[in-house]
Enzyme design. Sequence first.
Site, PDB file in Angstrom:
ATOM      1  N   HIS A 140       0.842  -1.206   0.000  1.00  0.00           N
ATOM      2  CA  HIS A 140       0.000   0.000   0.000  1.00  0.00           C
ATOM      3  C   HIS A 140       0.871   1.248   0.000  1.00  0.00           C
ATOM      4  CE1 HIS A 140       1.147  -0.156   4.261  1.00  0.00           C
ATOM      5  NE2 HIS A 140       0.720   1.096   4.391  1.00  0.00           N
ATOM      6  N   HIS A 166       8.216  14.119 -11.091  1.00  0.00           N
ATOM      7  CA  HIS A 166       9.293  13.157 -10.796  1.00  0.00           C
ATOM      8  C   HIS A 166       8.963  12.386  -9.523  1.00  0.00           C
ATOM      9  CE1 HIS A 166      10.311  16.877  -8.605  1.00  0.00           C
ATOM     10  NE2 HIS A 166      10.861  16.087  -7.705  1.00  0.00           N
ATOM     11  N   HIS A 195      11.009  10.386  -6.236  1.00  0.00           N
ATOM     12  CA  HIS A 195      12.260  10.120  -5.513  1.00  0.00           C
ATOM     13  C   HIS A 195      12.154   8.763  -4.834  1.00  0.00           C
ATOM     14  CE1 HIS A 195      13.588  14.350  -5.707  1.00  0.00           C
ATOM     15  NE2 HIS A 195      12.383  14.707  -5.318  1.00  0.00           N
ATOM     16  N   GLU A 246      24.776  14.085  10.193  1.00  0.00           N
ATOM     17  CA  GLU A 246      23.758  14.344   9.181  1.00  0.00           C
ATOM     18  C   GLU A 246      22.618  15.203   9.743  1.00  0.00           C
ATOM     19  OE1 GLU A 246      25.213  11.516   9.888  1.00  0.00           O
ATOM     20  OE2 GLU A 246      26.011  10.665   8.050  1.00  0.00           O
TER      21      GLU A 246
HETATM   22  O1  LIG Z   1      29.744   6.515  14.677  1.00  0.00           O
HETATM   23  P1  LIG Z   1      30.119   6.016  13.319  1.00  0.00           P
HETATM   24  O2  LIG Z   1      30.141   4.520  13.291  1.00  0.00           O
HETATM   25  O3  LIG Z   1      31.360   6.618  12.751  1.00  0.00           O
HETATM   26  O4  LIG Z   1      28.975   6.434  12.295  1.00  0.00           O
HETATM   27  C1  LIG Z   1      27.731   6.935  12.623  1.00  0.00           C
HETATM   28  O5  LIG Z   1      27.751   8.347  12.658  1.00  0.00           O
HETATM   29  C2  LIG Z   1      28.091   8.988  11.442  1.00  0.00           C
HETATM   30  C3  LIG Z   1      28.002  10.483  11.631  1.00  0.00           C
HETATM   31  O6  LIG Z   1      26.719  10.910  12.015  1.00  0.00           O
HETATM   32  C4  LIG Z   1      27.164   8.524  10.299  1.00  0.00           C
HETATM   33  O7  LIG Z   1      27.634   9.056   9.083  1.00  0.00           O
HETATM   34  C5  LIG Z   1      27.117   7.009  10.205  1.00  0.00           C
HETATM   35  O8  LIG Z   1      26.150   6.626   9.245  1.00  0.00           O
HETATM   36  C6  LIG Z   1      26.753   6.434  11.577  1.00  0.00           C
HETATM   37  O9  LIG Z   1      26.734   5.035  11.537  1.00  0.00           O
END
Ligand SMILES: O=P(O)(O)O[C@H]1O[C@H](CO)[C@@H](O)[C@H](O)[C@H]1O
EC number: 2.7.7.12
Lengths: 351, 351
Positions: free
Chosen positions: B166, B299, B301, B320
């Site tokens: 769904h 589009h 994603h 991130e």
């Molecule tokens: O702590 P790690 O293992 O280096 O990595 C972790 O933190 C990083 C920074 O936020 C991310 O890019 C990775 O995806 C996450 O697994």
Amino acid sequence: ATAFRASEHQHIRYNPLQDEWVLVSAHRMKRPWQGQVEPSLLKTVPRHDPHNPLCPGATRANGEVNPHYDGTFLFDNDFPALQPDAPNPGPSDHPLFQAEAARGVCKVMCFHPWSDVTLPLMSVPEIRAVVDAWASVIEELGAQYPWVQIFENKGAMMGCSNPHPHCQVWASSFLPDVAQREERSQQAYQSQHGEPLLMEYGRQELLRKERLVLTSEHWLVLVPFWAVWPFQTLLLPRRHVRRLPELTSAERDDLASIMKKLLTKYDNLFETSFPYSMGWHGAPTGSEAGANWDHWQLHAHYYPPLLRSATVRKFMVGYEMLAQAQRDLTPEQETKSLEGEITPRLDSDDL
Amino acid sequence: ATAFRASEHQHIRYNPLQDEWVLVSAHRMKRPWQGQVEPSLLKTVPRHDPHNPLCPGATRANGEVNPHYDGTFLFDNDFPALQPDAPNPGPSDHPLFQAEAARGVCKVMCFHPWSDVTLPLMSVPEIRAVVDAWASVIEELGAQYPWVQIFENKGAMMGCSNPHPHCQVWASSFLPDVAQREERSQQAYQSQHGEPLLMEYGRQELLRKERLVLTSEHWLVLVPFWAVWPFQTLLLPRRHVRRLPELTSAERDDLASIMKKLLTKYDNLFETSFPYSMGWHGAPTGSEAGANWDHWQLHAHYYPPLLRSATVRKFMVGYEMLAQAQRDLTPEQETKSLEGEITPRLDSDDL
Ligand SMILES: O=P(O)(O)O[C@H]1O[C@H](CO)[C@@H](O)[C@H](O)[C@H]1O
Ligand SMILES: O=P(O)(O)O[C@H]1O[C@H](CO)[C@@H](O)[C@H](O)[C@H]1O
């Protein structure tokens, strides 16, 4: 017409710091959850594991042996996303294909020699040592790089691959996206209103008293009006402070103590070692550190993923990735939960 | 000086559609992974479960009984994040405390009467029926609302709480954040360059041939130069099409066929029912549907979370969330993996 009640009527709120909107739909907490449940963390972590590369005396991936450290310990990440010497990709040949150079360093900071503690389980003087180490690393890497991002991923749910208490420090030759957004917003607010956005914001929250989680002599912990994560908080100094190294000794002691209180509240909420990602934002550093950054106010964001219990998290997926952040309880309900006044599993409308 | 190689040297790339940057650090795939592993999905789903509220003939939370549908089936979400009649929060009393009204509807669309199929396991005519149902719901809800977000969360890892195939449709009285960003970018590109951003982008990718995953008479599937998720793709019509309902019958058949191919590639990559969130973006609708939206190109994603295997995902956490998106393989390496030319577990530098 029905009177508006935030706890009953969905609405959108604006995040003036990061220029984003969030959809607040509190009534949605009532839906049953039949989706993914996270493994509960019954595994006990040994205090010392000679094979854990973060432990004192252990050998790391690159063959180096850790000292028998007894406080904090800072070292280079063996698998860094940023290295100091990457060449420049050169000029872009088309506006839709833009790449730029990125240089930097990635470090890991252990908070404590023991693997079986977390920040809230450490003593206030031990946390104060972490605060001092944060200030030093900002000073050290900030001498060269315009942005030094300190962040902690706590818990396997937040991608943390090692249970030993630690954070990471990624310094970069560029201002990352979120830093750019906060720079633009704080700059614009200052030129329009003549004072730092977050100074006025902290003052307003002290007056309104609807989203305050903790206050101390020098610090505030509040739920931002525009919080996205179910138990997100914002940690702010009361005084105008641009960067971590500017904190006085009294402010650092007080920070250690309020952090211990906040993280203990988090652990108590669902009776679990509360997962989160957190990080510090302060004025840019590097060669332009001397410019006027008075519109910046130091702060830390806490983004914890849990929603209903130690094993049921909020998923930021389809709608959130493709359209807009969405939350299932209001920031004011969240504040009450963190104050311990209501259980987070909301069953009633009248909050 | 060392020559720049994207697969070896970290760099940042710009997303001109959503005005964001991503840090590309391909060398990072070499680090060992000792973090969280997702449960593998051994559970078999029964074809028909009378207690599953998405099945034909089942009773839903509100007491309604589903018809014995034999194609697609659209109904109102019983726990909607958006309702049609929420009152307005009223004017804001301070620039840092802005809330606005949000009205809308949330629907669920079942793709098929059977619970044990997914889109790639359905026949092309069955997928074509889904495309037609998408076009109809955009027409129906787009008559009233400026934005109709169709999205699919596939797999428990993406917060999907029901295995029955769904998607969801959330229509709103406001343009969500991501839509606003895409509106601004496409509008600006059109006024500067005199043609739609994504028309020129598709043309460039056809010329450059470095990031094409699939092409057909009417459609392109490519890895955007600025992709963030490890196996992210962008699905684009070749012709300038603003919204789903404008697609011709031939374009719809061809879309069903290329979707089946793409999703089969995804399933084959790690030999698993590949989780993802996906969604459609097209020109705004509602009362301003008649305005000039020629800068928009329809589009979809696809944002899949897996990185190394069926059980090891990419975590978008600390850096991130606090600083900037980061990826561990280049979009060009991703393209080769999706073409089946290299195994996704990258161990060599010379890709
Ligand atoms: O702590 P790690 O293992 O280096 O990595 C972790 O933190 C990083 C920074 O936020 C991310 O890019 C990775 O995806 C996450 O697994
Ligand atoms: O499919 P569900 O159960 O309604 O919900 C899922 O998708 C929604 C829209 O992306 C998210 O807000 C929820 O967190 C997620 O669990």
